[in-house]
Design an enzyme around this catalytic site. Structure first.
Site, short mmCIF file in Angstrom:
data_model
loop_
_atom_site.label_atom_id
_atom_site.label_comp_id
_atom_site.label_asym_id
_atom_site.label_seq_id
_atom_site.Cartn_x
_atom_site.Cartn_y
_atom_site.Cartn_z
N LEU A 48 0.90 -1.16 0.00
CA LEU A 48 0.00 0.00 0.00
C LEU A 48 0.93 1.19 0.00
O LEU A 48 1.89 1.23 0.77
CB LEU A 48 -0.87 0.01 1.26
CG LEU A 48 -2.01 -1.00 1.32
CD1 LEU A 48 -2.64 -0.99 2.72
CD2 LEU A 48 -3.06 -0.69 0.28
N ASP A 49 0.67 2.17 -0.86
CA ASP A 49 1.57 3.32 -0.89
C ASP A 49 1.47 4.11 0.41
O ASP A 49 0.60 3.87 1.24
CB ASP A 49 1.36 4.18 -2.14
CG ASP A 49 -0.01 4.81 -2.24
OD1 ASP A 49 -0.62 5.09 -1.19
OD2 ASP A 49 -0.47 5.04 -3.36
N VAL A 50 2.38 5.04 0.59
CA VAL A 50 2.48 5.81 1.83
C VAL A 50 1.15 6.46 2.20
O VAL A 50 0.75 6.48 3.37
CB VAL A 50 3.61 6.87 1.73
CG1 VAL A 50 3.59 7.81 2.92
CG2 VAL A 50 4.96 6.19 1.63
N SER A 52 -1.85 5.46 1.45
CA SER A 52 -2.97 4.51 1.56
C SER A 52 -2.94 3.82 2.91
O SER A 52 -1.91 3.74 3.57
CB SER A 52 -2.90 3.47 0.43
OG SER A 52 -3.01 4.11 -0.82
#
Length: 191
Positions: A48-50, A52
């Site tokens: 999950l990106d930063v 998210s």
């Protein structure tokens, strides 16, 4: 002969955390290892990106990681978008939209998408914005693939940029009421 017993974890990744144990860019961001004393060899299954939040699975078993990242498992997201998303945009999300990936155009596979009421999730650590900046709405997006920032690119492609993204389910594993930043060790990740 003793075989090494693999370990598996479910975490609720907070906003602002990198889905890794090592910070490649030396940015001042929190890492997964700050949540728990994970065993050596633990890996995040997908990322999950930063910006998210939500469900992230971790394991010491590379075969399970590969299986869950495959297109066999649905990944379900609650997405807060800028504006009041309309049925036309939702139909486009369902059919597949063209996004950029690896410098090329890519059309996403058909997905499930539908409007929901505000799911009343816990507030995140950084305020998103308030009503003065216009209305927002929530949509569920369920995909089986997982290209880099795919859901964000999909909602932007239909004219409703993502403001908040929370993964709530991978296959049969649900986030449920796991508190932000909490870690739950489980016996198995696949049934």
């Amino acid at each position: 002969i003793l075989t090494k017993k693999h370990r598996h974890f479910i975490i609720h990744k907070p906003w602002g955390m990198i889905s890794q144990f090592i910070n490649p860019a030396k940015r001042k961001k929190k890492l997964l290892g700050e949540l728990h004393n994970f065993p050596i060899g633990t890996m995040a299954i997908g990322r999950l990106d930063v910006a998210s939040e939500g469900l992230l699975l971790l394991t010491t078993n590379g075969k399970i990681s590969e299986e869950i990242r495959s297109t066999k498992y649905e990944k379900e997201y609650y997405v807060q978008v800028d504006g009041i998303i309309n049925q036309k945009a939702i139909e486009k999300l369902k059919k597949g939209v063209e996004i950029g990936f690896d410098g090329k155009k890519y059309t996403t596979k058909p997905s499930v998408a539908f409007l929901i009421e505000d799911p009343k999730l816990p507030l995140r650590s950084q305020k998103i914005r308030d009503e003065r900046h216009g209305p927002t709405s929530w949509v569920v997006v369920i995909i089986k693939e997982g290209k880099f920032r795919q859901v964000r690119k999909m909602t932007a492609a239909v004219g409703f940029p993502t403001l908040r993204l929370i993964r709530v389910r991978i296959g049969n594993i649900k986030l449920n009421n796991l508190k932000v930043g909490k870690v739950l060790e489980v016996e198995n990740l696949v049934s």
